[in-house]
Design an enzyme around this catalytic site. Structure first.
Site, PDB file in Angstrom:
ATOM      1  N   LEU A 202      57.682   5.697 -11.055  1.00 62.03           N
ATOM      2  CA  LEU A 202      58.461   4.618 -10.447  1.00 62.03           C
ATOM      3  C   LEU A 202      59.828   4.487 -11.110  1.00 62.03           C
ATOM      4  O   LEU A 202      60.849   4.289 -10.437  1.00 62.03           O
ATOM      5  CB  LEU A 202      57.698   3.301 -10.553  1.00 62.03           C
ATOM      6  CG  LEU A 202      56.441   3.154  -9.687  1.00 62.03           C
ATOM      7  CD1 LEU A 202      55.609   1.952 -10.149  1.00 62.03           C
ATOM      8  CD2 LEU A 202      56.800   3.016  -8.212  1.00 62.03           C
ATOM      9  N   THR A 205      62.288   7.823 -10.445  1.00 64.18           N
ATOM     10  CA  THR A 205      62.760   8.104  -9.089  1.00 64.18           C
ATOM     11  C   THR A 205      64.159   7.528  -8.868  1.00 64.18           C
ATOM     12  O   THR A 205      64.421   6.377  -9.222  1.00 64.18           O
ATOM     13  CB  THR A 205      61.788   7.511  -8.056  1.00 64.18           C
ATOM     14  OG1 THR A 205      60.481   8.037  -8.284  1.00 64.18           O
ATOM     15  CG2 THR A 205      62.214   7.861  -6.635  1.00 64.18           C
ATOM     16  N   LYS A 282      60.435  -7.658 -14.448  1.00 55.63           N
ATOM     17  CA  LYS A 282      61.803  -7.551 -13.920  1.00 55.63           C
ATOM     18  C   LYS A 282      61.908  -6.337 -13.010  1.00 55.63           C
ATOM     19  O   LYS A 282      61.554  -5.221 -13.405  1.00 55.63           O
ATOM     20  CB  LYS A 282      62.790  -7.424 -15.086  1.00 55.63           C
ATOM     21  CG  LYS A 282      64.226  -7.126 -14.670  1.00 55.63           C
ATOM     22  CD  LYS A 282      65.091  -6.861 -15.904  1.00 55.63           C
ATOM     23  CE  LYS A 282      66.460  -6.318 -15.509  1.00 55.63           C
ATOM     24  NZ  LYS A 282      67.277  -5.972 -16.693  1.00 55.63           N
ATOM     25  N   ASP A 287      70.918  -1.267 -11.513  1.00 55.88           N
ATOM     26  CA  ASP A 287      71.772  -2.276 -12.144  1.00 55.88           C
ATOM     27  C   ASP A 287      73.140  -1.689 -12.453  1.00 55.88           C
ATOM     28  O   ASP A 287      73.316  -0.980 -13.440  1.00 55.88           O
ATOM     29  CB  ASP A 287      71.114  -2.794 -13.422  1.00 55.88           C
ATOM     30  CG  ASP A 287      71.944  -3.882 -14.096  1.00 55.88           C
ATOM     31  OD1 ASP A 287      72.831  -4.439 -13.423  1.00 55.88           O
ATOM     32  OD2 ASP A 287      71.705  -4.170 -15.276  1.00 55.88           O
ATOM     33  N   SER A 292      80.669  -7.857 -13.402  1.00 56.85           N
ATOM     34  CA  SER A 292      80.830  -7.476 -14.822  1.00 56.85           C
ATOM     35  C   SER A 292      80.290  -6.053 -14.970  1.00 56.85           C
ATOM     36  O   SER A 292      79.291  -5.806 -15.656  1.00 56.85           O
ATOM     37  CB  SER A 292      80.059  -8.440 -15.719  1.00 56.85           C
ATOM     38  OG  SER A 292      80.387  -9.789 -15.439  1.00 56.85           O
ATOM     39  N   LYS A 294      79.223  -2.164 -15.462  1.00 53.34           N
ATOM     40  CA  LYS A 294      78.948  -1.347 -16.637  1.00 53.34           C
ATOM     41  C   LYS A 294      79.915  -0.166 -16.703  1.00 53.34           C
ATOM     42  O   LYS A 294      80.552   0.196 -15.710  1.00 53.34           O
ATOM     43  CB  LYS A 294      77.512  -0.799 -16.569  1.00 53.34           C
ATOM     44  CG  LYS A 294      76.417  -1.839 -16.632  1.00 53.34           C
ATOM     45  CD  LYS A 294      75.060  -1.160 -16.466  1.00 53.34           C
ATOM     46  CE  LYS A 294      73.918  -2.172 -16.510  1.00 53.34           C
ATOM     47  NZ  LYS A 294      73.727  -2.737 -17.859  1.00 53.34           N
ATOM     48  N   ASP A 305      65.866   0.159 -14.400  1.00 54.28           N
ATOM     49  CA  ASP A 305      65.954  -1.239 -14.835  1.00 54.28           C
ATOM     50  C   ASP A 305      64.844  -2.079 -14.216  1.00 54.28           C
ATOM     51  O   ASP A 305      64.764  -3.276 -14.473  1.00 54.28           O
ATOM     52  CB  ASP A 305      67.329  -1.816 -14.503  1.00 54.28           C
ATOM     53  CG  ASP A 305      67.736  -2.950 -15.431  1.00 54.28           C
ATOM     54  OD1 ASP A 305      67.250  -2.972 -16.582  1.00 54.28           O
ATOM     55  OD2 ASP A 305      68.519  -3.810 -15.016  1.00 54.28           O
ATOM     56  N   ASP A 364      76.142  -9.079 -15.627  1.00 56.21           N
ATOM     57  CA  ASP A 364      75.276  -8.005 -16.119  1.00 56.21           C
ATOM     58  C   ASP A 364      74.095  -8.545 -16.911  1.00 56.21           C
ATOM     59  O   ASP A 364      73.247  -7.782 -17.358  1.00 56.21           O
ATOM     60  CB  ASP A 364      76.094  -7.022 -16.965  1.00 56.21           C
ATOM     61  CG  ASP A 364      75.357  -5.722 -17.212  1.00 56.21           C
ATOM     62  OD1 ASP A 364      74.457  -5.385 -16.412  1.00 56.21           O
ATOM     63  OD2 ASP A 364      75.664  -5.037 -18.206  1.00 56.21           O
ATOM     64  N   ARG A 368      67.460 -11.832 -16.546  1.00 57.06           N
ATOM     65  CA  ARG A 368      66.943 -13.161 -16.885  1.00 57.06           C
ATOM     66  C   ARG A 368      67.085 -14.132 -15.709  1.00 57.06           C
ATOM     67  O   ARG A 368      66.313 -15.079 -15.594  1.00 57.06           O
ATOM     68  CB  ARG A 368      67.651 -13.673 -18.142  1.00 57.06           C
ATOM     69  CG  ARG A 368      69.126 -13.922 -17.983  1.00 57.06           C
ATOM     70  CD  ARG A 368      69.872 -13.927 -19.318  1.00 57.06           C
ATOM     71  NE  ARG A 368      69.990 -12.584 -19.869  1.00 57.06           N
ATOM     72  CZ  ARG A 368      70.577 -12.312 -21.034  1.00 57.06           C
ATOM     73  NH1 ARG A 368      71.099 -13.295 -21.763  1.00 57.06           N
ATOM     74  NH2 ARG A 368      70.657 -11.078 -21.479  1.00 57.06           N
TER      75      ARG A 368
END
Length: 519
Positions: A202, A205, A282, A287, A292, A294, A305, A364, A368
């Site tokens: 998972l 991929t 999560k 991501d 913001s 990366k 992520d 980013d 949370r």
């Protein structure tokens, strides 16, 4: 003659042995499609001779002591994790790999916080099975090495490699236990390792293949095939809106991919009304960082992520296959974090399911935000325990690296259970602080009740955990920050390079032990 990986002097010594083939030549002589992995221990004392395992000793007798003879002249005694391959010893096993297991007396190492003997078995068996795979032999029998579960884990984890999208793939090797004893432990090890491999798949991929919807469908397929005692609810955006999960939706709105809230139930307890354990993961399937954004370097790794969702869902699938007599609920908010004209902007204020407002100073720090709503929802099940897992902070990677998963918890009982499970699996955990010191940094906020990054750069993993605590009222909660263990380079010898799927086996072991304690 034997075909041995020996230096010239040793090859001369072999010729002097006058070893003869142990079966008649011909088309039916040997099944070249099967290999054998056998273990040998290190010497306890310098004057001792290295001991074979029981299976190794039996095979040595079967070939009239020839395995010992050629092993003795083929080089120095095998160290832990090292291998040596021999050919033509027996018609049933034309290729035999002997693996070093370290000392037979190796047990729990209190300094390392794991069972050294089990880790040695996993590493050695993985190395041996890979030797068989490199020979393109499709079947291998594995010595239980005194712990059939650890041997199975080493074999299944060590042979796995993600090559689903390649035209040329490695030979698929089927591993089974050598001998009939310990089959139950072997099968348990296969299930534990297969669970981790599901998480690895998972996570590995590509994000264009593993969308939120596709992730949910794969989990549903695996859970439904694992047990009839399951329910799967793939909640659409309209349901998320009805639940007033504004924090989750604020992250999802930047992407064209629709968000999904995955809710899975395993109902293993004979008492249908027994409160469940709730796992939350999560599920950011890619991501970018959002507005913001990366840096470009290594951004491709952010396809994983959703590692928290992958590990908790895989653990529940494994619990279902083990038919554990407990109830479990898994929750995974799934979406992408992308920049667009609709995306969260630094300084925006959003409202979570419990009514608290959140100032989003860094888009980013999105994991949370989606977990906040999922944790609020977790309380509606009257759970015995809430455990969430997330690739949450780069700060966690800086603090612990790949050595252990960081655990933040308000319950020493829960910490001890997770710690004990991790010693057994070798996939370690380490307790981190949930001090009020960090809470003050996230609630000191100009525009809202809480800030999503806190006042200072320092202790980023701790302030992220303190943020999550603002959405938890349950007295038995643990947050697992798995950012540092997301990938494997060469740190874990029985995992190939790539996404690690950690700490899936520790979560399975926790559930397994919890079910036994509850019985």
């Amino acid at each position: 003659m034997f075909l041995l990986p020996l230096p010239a002097a040793a090859r001369v010594a072999v010729r002097h042995l006058s070893v003869k083939r142990l079966w008649a030549p011909g088309p039916a002589a040997a099944d070249m499609t099967k290999g054998l992995v056998l273990g040998i221990y290190s010497k306890e004392k310098e004057e001792d001779e290295p001991q074979f395992t029981s299976a190794g000793e039996n095979f040595n007798k079967l070939v009239s002591g020839k395995l010992r003879e050629i092993l003795n002249i083929s080089g120095p005694p095998l160290k832990a994790g090292k291998t040596r391959t021999f050919y033509g010893l027996h018609e049933d096993f034309p290729s035999v790999v002997v693996v070093g297991l370290g000392k037979k007396t190796a047990g729990i190492d209190e300094q390392e916080n794991w069972h050294e003997g089990k880790e040695n078995i996993r590493a050695a068996v993985a190395a041996g099975c890979r030797q068989i795979q490199d020979l393109e032999i499709p079947s291998v029998e594995v010595d239980p090495c005194g712990d059939a579960q650890a041997a199975a884990e080493g074999a299944v984890l060590g042979l796995y490699e993600y090559d689903d999208l390649k035209q040329k793939r490695k030979v698929v090797v089927s591993a089974k236990l050598h001998g009939s004893e310990d089959q139950e432990a072997w099968q348990r090890g296969v299930l534990f390792a297969s669970g981790q491999n599901l998480a690895r798949r998972l996570m590995e991929t590509p994000a264009n293949e593993m969308t939120p919807t596709k992730f949910a469908e794969i989990v549903e397929e695996n859970l439904k095939s694992a047990s009839i005692k399951t329910d799967v609810f793939i909640r659409p955006k309209s349901w998320i809106e009805e639940q007033e999960m504004g924090s989750f939706l604020s992250v999802a709105k930047g992407s064209e991919e629709p968000p999904v809230f995955l809710e899975i139930h395993y109902k293993g307890s004979p008492n249908a009304s027994e409160p469940p354990l709730v796992f939350v993961g999560k599920g950011i399937t890619f991501d970018s960082g959002g507005i913001s954004i990366k840096a470009a370097a290594n951004m491709d790794l952010m396809r994983a992520d959703m590692g928290g969702a992958a590990t908790i869902c895989s653990a529940i699938v494994s619990a279902a296959k083990l038919d554990l007599p407990i109830n479990i609920v898994g929750l995974a908010p799934l979406c992408e974090n992308m920049p667009s004209g609709k995306a969260n902007k630094p300084g925006d204020v959003v409202r979570a399911r419990n009514g608290k407002t959140i100032q989003v100073d860094n888009t980013d720090a999105e994991g949370r935000l989606i977990l906040a709503d999922a944790l609020c929802y977790a309380h509606t099940f009257n759970p015995k325990v809430i455990i969430n897992a997330a690739t949450l902070t780069g700060a966690m990677d800086i603090a612990l690296g790949s050595g252990a998963t960081g655990v933040f918890t308000n319950s020493s009982w829960l910490w001890n259970k997770l710690f004990e499970a991790s010693i057994e699996t070798g996939d370690r955990v380490w307790r981190m602080p949930l001090f009020e010191h960090y809470t003050r940094q996230v609630i000191d906020c100009q525009l809202a009740d809480v800030n999503n990054i806190g006042k200072y750069r320092s202790a980023g993993a701790c302030t992220a955990a303190a943020f999550l605590k603002e959405f938890v009222t349950h007295p038995k909660w643990a947050h697992l920050d798995i950012a540092g263990v997301m990938t494997n380079k060469d740190e874990v010898p029985y995992l190939r390079k790539g996404m690690a799927g950690r700490p899936t086996r520790t979560l399975i072991e926790f559930l397994f032990r919890f079910s036994q304690d509850s019985a």
